[in-house]
Design an enzyme around this catalytic site. Sequence first.
Site, PDB file in Angstrom:
ATOM      1  N   HIS A  13       0.822  -1.209   0.000  1.00 31.34           N
ATOM      2  CA  HIS A  13       0.000   0.000   0.000  1.00 31.34           C
ATOM      3  C   HIS A  13       0.857   1.261   0.000  1.00 31.34           C
ATOM      4  CE1 HIS A  13       0.392  -0.156   4.517  1.00 31.34           C
ATOM      5  NE2 HIS A  13       0.453   1.153   4.345  1.00 31.34           N
TER       6      HIS A  13
ATOM      7  N   ASP B 283       0.420  -7.624   1.635  1.00 33.16           N
ATOM      8  CA  ASP B 283       0.826  -6.227   1.741  1.00 33.16           C
ATOM      9  C   ASP B 283       2.352  -6.089   1.789  1.00 33.16           C
ATOM     10  OD1 ASP B 283       0.628  -3.537   1.923  1.00 33.16           O
ATOM     11  OD2 ASP B 283      -0.209  -3.467   3.947  1.00 33.16           O
TER      12      ASP B 283
ATOM     13  N   SER C  38       5.323   4.834   9.076  1.00 26.48           N
ATOM     14  CA  SER C  38       6.040   3.644   9.540  1.00 26.48           C
ATOM     15  C   SER C  38       5.685   2.395   8.751  1.00 26.48           C
ATOM     16  CB  SER C  38       5.762   3.410  11.024  1.00 26.48           C
ATOM     17  OG  SER C  38       4.395   3.128  11.237  1.00 26.48           O
TER      18      SER C  38
END
Length: 722
Positions: free
Chosen positions: A89, A120, A202
């Site tokens: 993402h 992901d 992060s």
Amino acid sequence: QMMQDSGPAPFASSAEGAGYSEVASTATCVPGGTSESPEWLATIQRVKPGIVALRVTGTRSFEDTNPGSWFGTGFVVDAEAGLIVTNRHVLTAGPVRALAYFDQNEEVPCRALYRDPCHDFALLSFDPKALEFTSVVAVELRPDELAVGSDIRVVGNDNAEKLQILSGTVARVDRNAPRYSGLYSDENTFYVGAASATSGGSSGSPVLNDRGHAVALNAGGAQDAASAYYLPLDRVVSAVEALRAGKVPHRGTIGCRLTFKTFAAAAHLGLTAEQKRRAVDASAIWAERVAGRQPRRGVLVCEKILPGSPAAEAGVEPGDVLLDVNGNCCVDFVDLEAAIDNAAPEPWSANEGKELEMRWARLGQERSTNMRVLDFHPLVPRDFVECGAAIFHSLSYQRAMRWNIPLAKSGAYISLAGIFGAAGAGVMVIELSRGDKTWPTPDLDALFRGLQMLPDDAYFHLRYRDWSGNGHGRERGAEVRMDRRLWPLALWRFSSELPNSWRLECECAADAPKEAAESSEAQPGSAQTDDCLQDLPAGSPRRSLVEVAFFTHTRLVFEGIKPRGMSATLFRRRGVGVVLDLERRLVLTARATVPQHLGSVEVTFAQSVTVDAKPLLLHPELNAVVLQLCEPFPAGVEAMPLLNSACDVFDSPRKGTYIGLDLRGHEVEREDCCVTADETWNPPLLTPPRPRMGQNCELLQASNDEEISEGLGGLFFLPVEI
């Protein structure tokens, strides 16, 4: 409510706007104010040169990601080959540019190497020789060292601060994949849970143990809690090994989303005691493979099926309990995905995958199914079409799952609306038509061929299905005007070679040939005789009153114009105008309606005939614009004589007749309408500075009438000639 902690969205930070210019601190952020042990400090200093802050710029709207810049984190897994792991993402599915900020304040451009179609994670490549001061190190991937109770550190670009160190303790390793607030959510994998309170920037950070090994990948977090979610690295390890060999990783799917259920929950689905015993025995054997691994106390259950997928064709339904795959009892996602990926065809090939034999239990009754595995990569959109500032691509696997519709022949998805603002983004285009010609658009290639047939500056009809929000798949229609002047029709193809890239396959400029024979139907923009005007008595003010519409793409809106009238990505204004000169084809309107030259202007007569126009004069101070029609006026139109001098006419309130248009474009007439000069209007100062419309003029105030004050505008007529 879950949300991604650093999805593709920009972060407001002046220090990072042009890169990182300050040396970032390596101070740790530890709950309770305790300091790090010497062992942890040595570990962090050793791996710190291999952790990078990422600045990603999306160049196109893709899926649910808009163009723009955002921050994330990555870490080097191969120093010689220059491989960086981050979140999917963060890199997104569309074309991007990326910069990596290394430890010694060095900026190195990166290229998107690979995005996983399901999980992901993604990988970028960089040139290690471009580093002058940083001695880059590789962070070792060790998913086998992940265990409950492990003390971990999340090191990365938290809150876009380049380097922050957050501590935590692994609480769970068998959490189902979180459901995020956006489109993308992972599936068919466990997630790791810990309370490390990670935030924006992060994403993509390595989750390190005390040995300096990456045991998981930070991916997301809860919106109103300290909970953070980490992706296990089993599939990441497989992908890195394939990419080191210069190959695209094998990834397969059967179109089935599974979730982990406890034995108690599975019992409500009909799991028998014998089936539970077999799962317990298989879980014990599975746990013995790795020292310290705990057995799974549950089973994998089908949660959702993609229509038209191998699982759907095999008759699998939500609630079915997975017992075994190819004769082996399956209680873990890692084993399941390994079996599916091994049966997947060659990536991006037209070959068929191998068959998997899977046994399921439905209400205690066991049944076997044979499914041929599909290549997962083509199920995520890559190719896209641009036209009139709009972007189209195929329906994605994740969106098809959410909408519960098949991937094949579902239409073309509008990612960015552009000139298609009447339909809006997030819908599926199924047909284009103009006159008696129709072009179905079951896929992206059919859409491109249909758009090629539409002449520039012509109106056409769009049929689409709205699956977003409360659309529920309803079929709707919209009228769209083709505009390829600044954004030509273009087809971009994705190259499956490493690294990822797109190439322009075909482009159609704005000078596309006009149709040889126009439709017999009246098309907007063609001047012709209007019976409505002919029926009006000679000298009627309605013969001079017109509706004016202005529209342009929001990217072309001049700085400072308020966003009023914006719909999707199309800036619209509507108002009234009055015919000034028939011979010169002049119309007077307000600058509030036509605020700038760059855009399209349409003049409509009696809601039946529409003619294109262009701004001839935009007054620099007054709220006045003179338009010139591109074609002659329709028959029956008359010019309106205006009052030459009105210096003292409105010194006192005057009664007259108001004739205008309401918000629907219908005529409104009010007799005995009272108008007076209020006071000298001093428009407010504008930020950023720009010409203020209406300086040094008087403001005329009409009586309080809802249809007058909330309509498009109109004309005021005095009862006697002055």
